[in-house]
Design a protein around this motif. Structure first.
Motif, PDB file in Angstrom:
ATOM      1  N   ARG A  24     -83.994 -31.376 -38.382  1.00  0.00           N
ATOM      2  CA  ARG A  24     -84.562 -32.509 -39.310  1.00  0.00           C
ATOM      3  C   ARG A  24     -83.503 -33.508 -39.834  1.00  0.00           C
ATOM      4  NH1 ARG A  24     -85.894 -34.234 -44.343  1.00  0.00           N
ATOM      5  NH2 ARG A  24     -84.401 -32.811 -45.203  1.00  0.00           N
ATOM      6  N   VAL A  25     -83.676 -34.952 -39.265  1.00  0.00           N
ATOM      7  CA  VAL A  25     -82.786 -35.917 -39.599  1.00  0.00           C
ATOM      8  C   VAL A  25     -82.869 -36.091 -41.355  1.00  0.00           C
ATOM      9  CG1 VAL A  25     -81.992 -38.164 -39.261  1.00  0.00           C
ATOM     10  CG2 VAL A  25     -82.688 -36.828 -37.194  1.00  0.00           C
ATOM     11  N   ALA A  26     -81.991 -35.562 -41.958  1.00  0.00           N
ATOM     12  CA  ALA A  26     -81.870 -35.815 -43.476  1.00  0.00           C
ATOM     13  C   ALA A  26     -81.785 -37.303 -43.716  1.00  0.00           C
ATOM     14  CB  ALA A  26     -81.144 -34.580 -44.043  1.00  0.00           C
ATOM     15  N   GLY A  27     -81.027 -37.829 -43.069  1.00  0.00           N
ATOM     16  CA  GLY A  27     -80.426 -39.317 -43.325  1.00  0.00           C
ATOM     17  C   GLY A  27     -79.680 -39.828 -42.261  1.00  0.00           C
ATOM     18  N   VAL A  28     -79.743 -41.145 -42.154  1.00  0.00           N
ATOM     19  CA  VAL A  28     -78.762 -41.807 -41.409  1.00  0.00           C
ATOM     20  C   VAL A  28     -77.936 -42.928 -42.115  1.00  0.00           C
ATOM     21  CG1 VAL A  28     -78.235 -43.526 -39.414  1.00  0.00           C
ATOM     22  CG2 VAL A  28     -80.199 -41.659 -39.098  1.00  0.00           C
ATOM     23  N   VAL A  29     -76.521 -42.933 -42.213  1.00  0.00           N
ATOM     24  CA  VAL A  29     -75.839 -43.570 -43.068  1.00  0.00           C
ATOM     25  C   VAL A  29     -75.361 -44.470 -42.270  1.00  0.00           C
ATOM     26  CG1 VAL A  29     -73.879 -43.761 -44.824  1.00  0.00           C
ATOM     27  CG2 VAL A  29     -75.293 -41.432 -44.481  1.00  0.00           C
ATOM     28  N   ALA A  30     -75.371 -45.785 -42.821  1.00  0.00           N
ATOM     29  CA  ALA A  30     -74.888 -47.252 -42.003  1.00  0.00           C
ATOM     30  C   ALA A  30     -74.185 -48.011 -43.089  1.00  0.00           C
ATOM     31  CB  ALA A  30     -75.771 -48.044 -41.374  1.00  0.00           C
ATOM     32  N   ARG A  31     -73.915 -49.036 -42.480  1.00  0.00           N
ATOM     33  CA  ARG A  31     -73.089 -50.206 -43.493  1.00  0.00           C
ATOM     34  C   ARG A  31     -74.282 -50.734 -44.432  1.00  0.00           C
ATOM     35  NH1 ARG A  31     -68.778 -53.353 -39.577  1.00  0.00           N
ATOM     36  NH2 ARG A  31     -67.312 -51.586 -39.338  1.00  0.00           N
ATOM     37  N   SER A  32     -75.435 -50.911 -44.120  1.00  0.00           N
ATOM     38  CA  SER A  32     -76.461 -51.264 -44.711  1.00  0.00           C
ATOM     39  C   SER A  32     -77.722 -50.818 -44.713  1.00  0.00           C
ATOM     40  CB  SER A  32     -76.618 -52.968 -44.457  1.00  0.00           C
ATOM     41  OG  SER A  32     -76.992 -53.134 -42.964  1.00  0.00           O
ATOM     42  N   VAL A  33     -78.761 -50.786 -45.548  1.00  0.00           N
ATOM     43  CA  VAL A  33     -80.009 -50.465 -45.397  1.00  0.00           C
ATOM     44  C   VAL A  33     -80.733 -51.224 -44.381  1.00  0.00           C
ATOM     45  CG1 VAL A  33     -81.956 -49.630 -46.635  1.00  0.00           C
ATOM     46  CG2 VAL A  33     -79.924 -49.510 -47.799  1.00  0.00           C
ATOM     47  N   LYS A  34     -81.195 -50.659 -43.281  1.00  0.00           N
ATOM     48  CA  LYS A  34     -82.048 -51.203 -42.416  1.00  0.00           C
ATOM     49  C   LYS A  34     -82.925 -50.396 -41.577  1.00  0.00           C
ATOM     50  CE  LYS A  34     -78.232 -51.259 -39.293  1.00  0.00           C
ATOM     51  NZ  LYS A  34     -77.018 -51.833 -38.818  1.00  0.00           N
ATOM     52  N   GLN A  35     -83.855 -50.953 -40.935  1.00  0.00           N
ATOM     53  CA  GLN A  35     -84.828 -50.026 -39.980  1.00  0.00           C
ATOM     54  C   GLN A  35     -84.296 -50.213 -38.589  1.00  0.00           C
ATOM     55  OE1 GLN A  35     -89.049 -50.676 -39.098  1.00  0.00           O
ATOM     56  NE2 GLN A  35     -89.327 -48.710 -40.424  1.00  0.00           N
ATOM     57  N   VAL A  36     -83.902 -49.315 -37.888  1.00  0.00           N
ATOM     58  CA  VAL A  36     -83.425 -49.263 -36.624  1.00  0.00           C
ATOM     59  C   VAL A  36     -84.246 -48.301 -35.715  1.00  0.00           C
ATOM     60  CG1 VAL A  36     -80.980 -49.530 -37.378  1.00  0.00           C
ATOM     61  CG2 VAL A  36     -81.873 -47.273 -37.139  1.00  0.00           C
ATOM     62  N   SER A  37     -84.213 -48.751 -34.463  1.00  0.00           N
ATOM     63  CA  SER A  37     -85.179 -48.160 -33.412  1.00  0.00           C
ATOM     64  C   SER A  37     -84.152 -47.456 -32.477  1.00  0.00           C
ATOM     65  CB  SER A  37     -86.024 -49.203 -32.745  1.00  0.00           C
ATOM     66  OG  SER A  37     -86.673 -48.322 -31.694  1.00  0.00           O
ATOM     67  N   TYR A  38     -84.357 -46.355 -31.943  1.00  0.00           N
ATOM     68  CA  TYR A  38     -83.918 -45.747 -30.851  1.00  0.00           C
ATOM     69  C   TYR A  38     -84.604 -45.334 -29.599  1.00  0.00           C
ATOM     70  CZ  TYR A  38     -85.915 -41.566 -33.166  1.00  0.00           C
ATOM     71  OH  TYR A  38     -86.756 -40.655 -33.712  1.00  0.00           O
ATOM     72  N   GLY A  39     -85.432 -46.260 -29.403  1.00  0.00           N
ATOM     73  CA  GLY A  39     -86.597 -45.986 -28.094  1.00  0.00           C
ATOM     74  C   GLY A  39     -87.631 -45.048 -28.454  1.00  0.00           C
ATOM     75  N   LEU A  40     -87.382 -43.754 -28.935  1.00  0.00           N
ATOM     76  CA  LEU A  40     -88.347 -43.021 -29.217  1.00  0.00           C
ATOM     77  C   LEU A  40     -88.913 -42.774 -30.476  1.00  0.00           C
ATOM     78  CD1 LEU A  40     -86.581 -40.037 -27.262  1.00  0.00           C
ATOM     79  CD2 LEU A  40     -88.059 -41.801 -26.301  1.00  0.00           C
ATOM     80  N   GLY A  41     -88.554 -43.553 -31.461  1.00  0.00           N
ATOM     81  CA  GLY A  41     -88.798 -43.696 -32.699  1.00  0.00           C
ATOM     82  C   GLY A  41     -88.002 -44.683 -33.412  1.00  0.00           C
ATOM     83  N   THR A  42     -88.272 -44.775 -34.828  1.00  0.00           N
ATOM     84  CA  THR A  42     -87.489 -45.616 -35.838  1.00  0.00           C
ATOM     85  C   THR A  42     -87.046 -44.613 -37.074  1.00  0.00           C
ATOM     86  OG1 THR A  42     -89.474 -46.376 -37.040  1.00  0.00           O
ATOM     87  CG2 THR A  42     -88.604 -47.615 -35.235  1.00  0.00           C
ATOM     88  N   VAL A  43     -85.886 -45.299 -37.692  1.00  0.00           N
ATOM     89  CA  VAL A  43     -85.479 -44.619 -39.075  1.00  0.00           C
ATOM     90  C   VAL A  43     -84.998 -45.651 -39.799  1.00  0.00           C
ATOM     91  CG1 VAL A  43     -84.847 -42.436 -37.761  1.00  0.00           C
ATOM     92  CG2 VAL A  43     -83.134 -44.263 -38.017  1.00  0.00           C
ATOM     93  N   THR A  44     -85.052 -45.414 -41.126  1.00  0.00           N
ATOM     94  CA  THR A  44     -84.341 -46.417 -42.117  1.00  0.00           C
ATOM     95  C   THR A  44     -83.053 -45.937 -42.627  1.00  0.00           C
ATOM     96  OG1 THR A  44     -86.603 -46.963 -42.907  1.00  0.00           O
ATOM     97  CG2 THR A  44     -84.523 -47.525 -44.291  1.00  0.00           C
ATOM     98  N   THR A  45     -82.115 -46.665 -42.465  1.00  0.00           N
ATOM     99  CA  THR A  45     -80.456 -46.035 -42.803  1.00  0.00           C
ATOM    100  C   THR A  45     -80.484 -46.362 -44.213  1.00  0.00           C
ATOM    101  OG1 THR A  45     -79.514 -48.385 -42.413  1.00  0.00           O
ATOM    102  CG2 THR A  45     -79.832 -46.823 -40.516  1.00  0.00           C
ATOM    103  N   ARG A  46     -79.289 -45.574 -44.695  1.00  0.00           N
ATOM    104  CA  ARG A  46     -78.899 -45.861 -46.026  1.00  0.00           C
ATOM    105  C   ARG A  46     -77.466 -46.275 -46.212  1.00  0.00           C
ATOM    106  NH1 ARG A  46     -79.714 -40.547 -48.919  1.00  0.00           N
ATOM    107  NH2 ARG A  46     -78.104 -41.331 -50.473  1.00  0.00           N
ATOM    108  N   ASP A  47     -77.071 -46.681 -47.177  1.00  0.00           N
ATOM    109  CA  ASP A  47     -75.777 -47.293 -47.061  1.00  0.00           C
ATOM    110  C   ASP A  47     -74.784 -46.701 -48.126  1.00  0.00           C
ATOM    111  OD1 ASP A  47     -76.598 -48.102 -49.609  1.00  0.00           O
ATOM    112  OD2 ASP A  47     -76.262 -50.421 -49.506  1.00  0.00           O
ATOM    113  N   SER A  48     -74.980 -45.559 -48.168  1.00  0.00           N
ATOM    114  CA  SER A  48     -73.928 -44.615 -49.025  1.00  0.00           C
ATOM    115  C   SER A  48     -74.031 -43.129 -49.024  1.00  0.00           C
ATOM    116  CB  SER A  48     -74.130 -45.098 -50.556  1.00  0.00           C
ATOM    117  OG  SER A  48     -73.363 -44.316 -51.518  1.00  0.00           O
TER     118      SER A  48
END
Length: 338
Positions: A29-53
């Motif tokens: 289970r993906v508990a989170g995706v950390v990136a430089r900013s909060v945004k919704q991103v698509s990986y072709g098979l679905g989408t996730v909303t990132t966190r920035d911290s």
């Protein structure tokens, strides 16, 4: 169910990490995706909303941390992770591990219960099939391996060490017109590999010779050759053939085949084969008995070996190279080589 925290939201995460996890919903289970900013991103098979911290994460609930950021960011990222409560978690860190100037950050791997490198090339399906044939004695004693434009730098070294089951004794690189190079790689087992660059996965092929036969992924005029073929649907890898017959799905193949799709970013037969290999690495990171363990020491050694041989044309045995690393800040020649 294992909880996974992903660090980074670039091409590697969107084109491989998240699709690989998507193919194994009963395991991770993906508990989170950390990136430089909060945004919704698509990986072709679905989408996730990132966190920035990294703040606010329930670290005790995280079983696996997968990192995929640019190499310049790695030392700072590792230092930040090491300050968290990660002593129970496993780290699966992307290649090429660390920049030469950031090698001291390798100490942060010890903050985790275990740390491995996500080197997909030690789990590529055609190479695993070739390795099985070698181990079964199908071509006799392994003698020589040819990578015709299908191996890339440190990734190729990892593949060759998988196939030979041996350590590197020396690498010699010769330059020709344009970007053409030939690397001769001698192994402690007596096997020699010839790698022709630059890589071109669309046309690249391999040939593996033994004293009683050969393995190739192209038509080879030799009656004793075992021919590996690829089953591809558009840009998506969907299996292998051996001597013209389909290779039955095994391991995680059923999960991959049931959920893989054509919309993955940067989709190609090679990239989706790597995605299938990454699935084995992710599962193997949490299994002490897995054969798919590639350590930070492996990754650093292979990366440094390629950097040095590309600059000076020769690199000695990796056990010798390891003794050079502490000198990198003091010896000008080593600084220039790295």
């Amino acid at each position: 169910m294992n909880n996974v925290l992903v660090i980074g939201a670039g091409k590697r995460t969107l084109g491989a990490v998240l699709p690989a996890l998507h193919c194994m919903p009963d395991r991770f289970r993906v508990a989170g995706v950390v990136a430089r900013s909060v945004k919704q991103v698509s990986y072709g098979l679905g989408t996730v909303t990132t966190r920035d911290s990294l703040d606010g994460i329930d670290w005790k609930a995280i079983d696996l941390v997968i990192t995929a950021v640019s190499i310049s960011q790695v030392p700072r990222m590792l230092a930040s992770l090491a300050r968290r409560d990660v002593g129970h978690a496993v780290l699966l860190h992307d290649t090429p591990v660390l920049p030469p100037s950031g090698l001291p950050a390798a100490r942060h791997f010890a903050a985790f219960r275990r740390a491995y490198i996500s080197e997909d090339n030690i789990a590529l399906p055609p190479l695993l099939l070739a390795k099985q044939l070698i181990d079964d004695g199908a071509i006799g004693q392994l003698k020589k391996i040819y990578f015709f434009h299908n191996g890339y730098k440190h990734h190729a070294l990892a593949s060759l060490k998988l196939l030979t089951g041996s350590t590197i004794e020396r690498i010699v690189s010769r330059k020709f017109a344009g970007k053409l190079r030939q690397k001769t790689i001698d192994f402690a087992s007596g096997v020699t590999a010839l790698m022709y660059e630059p890589r071109d996965y669309a046309t690249g092929r391999f040939l593996i010779e033994g004293d009683r036969g050969a393995i190739a992924d192209y038509d080879y005029a030799n009656g004793s050759v075992r021919r590996i073929g690829y089953v591809v649907d558009g840009d998506v890898y969907r299996g292998l053939t051996l001597d013209g017959a389909p290779v039955p799905p095994a391991g995680l193949d059923a999960d991959y085949l049931a959920r893989i799709g054509p919309g993955i970013p940067e989709a190609s037969p090679m990239n989706t084969m790597k995605l299938r290999g990454l699935m084995d690495l992710i599962v193997g990171a949490l299994d002490d008995r897995s054969p798919f363990h590639y350590t930070p020491e492996d990754g650093i050694a292979d990366h440094l070996a390629i950097r040095i041989v590309d600059r000076v044309g020769y690199v000695p045995a990796q056990r010798t190279l390891a003794r050079l690393v502490p000198l990198a800040k003091r010896v000008p020649f080593v600084q220039r080589a790295l």
